[in-house]
Write an enzyme that holds these catalytic residues in place. Structure first.
Site: not given
Length: 290
Positions: A15, A196
């Site tokens: 991430e 996301d």
């Protein structure tokens, strides 16, 4: 579009892709692997720091320091000395909660979404943190507070709570940091996956990583229509950012979590970080003002 380079880190949950303009390097995190990565494109040099807690995001801070999310905490990290200064804690009343995605706004205020590690519906929030470390609760009843983006002129804020599959637009007050809901600009089809992380290019288009969708999808927020897809050889695409001195390359993080042995055999590059040549440019991420 073509993939220029794949970094074989095999993150559990990659991430937070970031171009650090001061250092001319890329950063990202492996949340569940509890790692912070730094990569020098020109030297092909990869560095990694291991921590005792989940590392949920990385952003540029003042005085060449980094601002990291560590489970419930926000910390200041000096990559030269490896010194960690603990700044604030969030969601102390929710034992299962942790920080998730975060970005700085045009004034340098830090915005952080939180979520439950048990994925409890409505347990998360969106917070805004100013230069004096004052914490303002902006939104509640979120489940997986995720992607954020501001329009180049700073008048609009886009936000994702992943399970809703909606990208919402808010009018943004640059002076106060207040947001006012405008409308849902994109609704992701259920069979595509969940939105996301995301970023915005100089043309005002939203580049959205689709978890379960095998790529980054580009949307026009005015019409809500999909413009194109950047295919990635991993199902769980988690976030994206424009990187490089001209912000003309797309950096994409992915995850290996929740994939079966069969799926990992079909997509062995899952968890890697990809650098993709694209016909678009982004702009420098804002620096956290503390």
């Amino acid at each position: 579009m073509k993939i220029l380079r794949s970094i074989p880190v095999k993150c559990v949950l990659g991430e937070g892709p970031l171009w650090h303009d001061g250092e001319k390097v890329c950063y990202w995190v492996d949340i569940e692997g509890k790692k912070l990565y730094r990569y020098n494109w020109d030297k092909e040099l990869l560095e990694v720091w291991d921590f005792a807690q989940r590392v949920t995001f990385v952003l540029p801070g003042k005085n060449n320091k980094l601002i990291l999310g560590m489970d419930k905490q926000v910390v200041r990290f000096d990559p030269k000395t490896e010194e960690v200064d603990y700044l604030i804690q969030l969601d102390q009343e929710h034992p299962d909660n942790r920080c998730n995605d975060a970005k700085a706004d045009p004034a340098g205020r830090l915005w952080i979404g939180t979520m439950s590690t048990a994925l409890t519906q409505g347990a998360g929030s969106l917070y805004r943190i100013g230069s004096g470390l004052q914490v303002d609760h902006i939104l509640g009843e979120l489940t997986i507070g995720n992607g954020m983006a501001w329009s180049k002129d700073g008048s609009a804020f886009y936000y994702i709570d992943s399970p809703t599959r909606a990208i919402k637009k808010y009018d943004f007050d640059k002076t106060t940091g207040a947001i006012y809901f405008d409308r849902v600009v994109v609704l992701i089809p259920e069979d595509l996956g969940m939105p996301d992380g995301m970023c915005m290019d100089r043309q005002g288009r939203l580049w959205v990583a689709i978890y379960g969708g095998g790529g980054v999808y580009v949307y026009d927020p005015e019409s809500g229509k999909q413009i194109q897809k950047v295919p990635i050889p991993a199902p769980h695409v988690t976030s994206c950012a424009f990187v490089g001195p001209q912000w003309d390359m797309l950096m994409v993080t992915t995850a290996r979590e929740y994939l079966s042995d069969e799926a990992l055999a079909d997509f062995p590059e899952s968890g890697n970080v990809f650098f993709v040549e694209v016909d678009a440019q982004g702009y420098a991420p804002y620096e956290v003002n503390f």
